[in-house]
Scaffold this active site. Sequence first.
Site, PDB file in Angstrom:
ATOM      1  N   HIS A   1      21.237  -3.929   7.161  1.00  0.00           N
ATOM      2  CA  HIS A   1      20.512  -4.671   8.195  1.00  0.00           C
ATOM      3  C   HIS A   1      19.243  -5.234   7.565  1.00  0.00           C
ATOM      4  O   HIS A   1      18.938  -4.975   6.389  1.00  0.00           O
ATOM      5  CB  HIS A   1      20.186  -3.771   9.391  1.00  0.00           C
ATOM      6  CG  HIS A   1      19.301  -2.611   9.065  1.00  0.00           C
ATOM      7  ND1 HIS A   1      17.924  -2.665   9.094  1.00  0.00           N
ATOM      8  CD2 HIS A   1      19.601  -1.336   8.668  1.00  0.00           C
ATOM      9  CE1 HIS A   1      17.418  -1.504   8.761  1.00  0.00           C
ATOM     10  NE2 HIS A   1      18.414  -0.669   8.485  1.00  0.00           N
TER      11      HIS A   1
ATOM     12  N   CYS B   1      17.165  -8.106   3.482  1.00  0.00           N
ATOM     13  CA  CYS B   1      18.227  -7.106   3.628  1.00  0.00           C
ATOM     14  C   CYS B   1      17.740  -5.774   3.065  1.00  0.00           C
ATOM     15  O   CYS B   1      17.242  -5.709   1.936  1.00  0.00           O
ATOM     16  CB  CYS B   1      19.476  -7.588   2.902  1.00  0.00           C
ATOM     17  SG  CYS B   1      20.791  -6.352   2.824  1.00  0.00           S
ATOM     18  N   HIS B   2      17.908  -4.717   3.849  1.00  0.00           N
ATOM     19  CA  HIS B   2      17.398  -3.402   3.454  1.00  0.00           C
ATOM     20  C   HIS B   2      18.137  -2.844   2.242  1.00  0.00           C
ATOM     21  O   HIS B   2      17.598  -1.993   1.522  1.00  0.00           O
ATOM     22  CB  HIS B   2      17.508  -2.433   4.631  1.00  0.00           C
ATOM     23  CG  HIS B   2      16.515  -1.319   4.603  1.00  0.00           C
ATOM     24  ND1 HIS B   2      15.815  -0.969   3.465  1.00  0.00           N
ATOM     25  CD2 HIS B   2      16.100  -0.453   5.572  1.00  0.00           C
ATOM     26  CE1 HIS B   2      15.020   0.057   3.728  1.00  0.00           C
ATOM     27  NE2 HIS B   2      15.168   0.385   4.995  1.00  0.00           N
ATOM     28  N   ASN B   3      19.345  -3.314   1.965  1.00  0.00           N
ATOM     29  CA  ASN B   3      20.071  -2.810   0.803  1.00  0.00           C
ATOM     30  C   ASN B   3      19.411  -3.215  -0.511  1.00  0.00           C
ATOM     31  O   ASN B   3      19.613  -2.559  -1.537  1.00  0.00           O
ATOM     32  CB  ASN B   3      21.515  -3.318   0.784  1.00  0.00           C
ATOM     33  CG  ASN B   3      22.375  -2.713   1.873  1.00  0.00           C
ATOM     34  OD1 ASN B   3      22.721  -3.384   2.840  1.00  0.00           O
ATOM     35  ND2 ASN B   3      22.709  -1.442   1.731  1.00  0.00           N
TER      36      ASN B   3
ATOM     37  N   ASN C   1      15.175   0.453  -2.998  1.00  0.00           N
ATOM     38  CA  ASN C   1      14.930   1.581  -2.098  1.00  0.00           C
ATOM     39  C   ASN C   1      14.628   2.841  -2.896  1.00  0.00           C
ATOM     40  O   ASN C   1      15.390   3.235  -3.775  1.00  0.00           O
ATOM     41  CB  ASN C   1      16.162   1.825  -1.219  1.00  0.00           C
ATOM     42  CG  ASN C   1      16.314   0.770  -0.152  1.00  0.00           C
ATOM     43  OD1 ASN C   1      15.668   0.815   0.884  1.00  0.00           O
ATOM     44  ND2 ASN C   1      17.178  -0.229  -0.407  1.00  0.00           N
TER      45      ASN C   1
END
Length: 450
Positions: free
Chosen positions: A41, A163-165, A309
């Site tokens: 997301h 995009c968080h990825n 991340n």
Amino acid sequence: MATTARFTARRSKAQVVAPARATPRETKALSDMDDCTYLRHYIGAILFFRPVRHEPPPTDPAEAIRAALAEALVHYYPLAGRLREMPGGRLAVECTAQGAVFVEADADARLEDFGQPALPPYPCIEELVCDVDDYTPVLGNPLLHMQLTRLRCGGFVLSVHTCHNVADGFGLLQFVKAIADLARGEARPAVLPVWNRESMFKARTPGRVRQDIFPGHASGIVTADTLPTPPADMVTQYFRFGPKEIAALRSHLPEHLARSCTVFELLSAFLWRCRTVALGYEPGLPVRLVFRMNARGKYPPIPRGYYGNCVLRPMVEAGVDDLCGKPLGHALELVQRAKLSTTEEHVRSTVDMITALRAHRHLDVDRAFHVVDTTRLGDEKIDMGWATAVGGGVPYITDPMSYHMALKNGDGQVITAVSMFLPKPAMERLTKEISIWIRDDAKKLIPSSM
């Protein structure tokens, strides 16, 4: 008080901004911290900029930022690519130079309309952000969306979603700062990006999962306490804690804790306790606090410029009667011990946990309160040269995560705004509980922590 200003942004047609020069065409792997379904997301930030008098402004801030974005994408060229699912289900970024989405807009509003300074909840926030949310597909779509909204006063609002990825909140902020460097006329960003996902955060075989890391297990996911409530009955409210309120809370602590605790630790412990009271859990039930911690500066050594991340998720558990029946200092010590537990083994176990649960779309556990420190998103060091950030944070809150945002009030004092997302009756009880603790005669009403 929240402002009541109303306006509609006049948006131009969305443009696709490609890197300003040729970039490598390649496929880049994600780390085991990046490659999980529940990060599929977009995450976002919003920043409010005021023009400065000592530097001549560009004719059009939107054009200046668009040009800086194109330059930034030369350095951050994976963000101009697209996320693909590879054989076996692994995700990767195809560096195609297809570009990022850029929207420019105009609004009949002034910076003052968002508060002095800009404080959440922001009016007409939907007018200031691109049309992306938690349900927007990320596979095959642009990884970056940006909207610049010009205001009548000469200021502007910049919203960014990625995009968080491919990036966490710290990585997103690093990218925005790179745009600011280039818009200021620098030849390159002050911090150059590092990808290095192939060698970072590799899960072990077999993995070793610890129960003090969210969600505490590597199998079945259970339902969160507020999810059965219909969305229409959920409300978001921001609670603001300035020097006076923080001093009042510290007065309930033993001297050694009052001196040593951070504002984030104090507010996390305090609101965990108050929220538990407001939700009316039965005595004896376990309740949990989950907070996000930046792994930068911990093991393994994370190179400066890494924007993937690297967020840890320590989790602490207590019984309802233990948490609410003991002094505030007890909850605070639980939080501090959890933060100290983030050792090398904790980092490795976090990667093992994420890898074991990578196929799950949603992760949660019963009676968990999630908090995240986003105070740096309002960082005033984001300086375009001709404009400087005067506030900002998370655009809107529509999930149970509690966000801590650093702001300045009308007197120039640093305050922390904390979002809460609860059923309406629980929010009313929470408001009352908080007010009891910070009132002048609170010590007469609350048992001493000394």
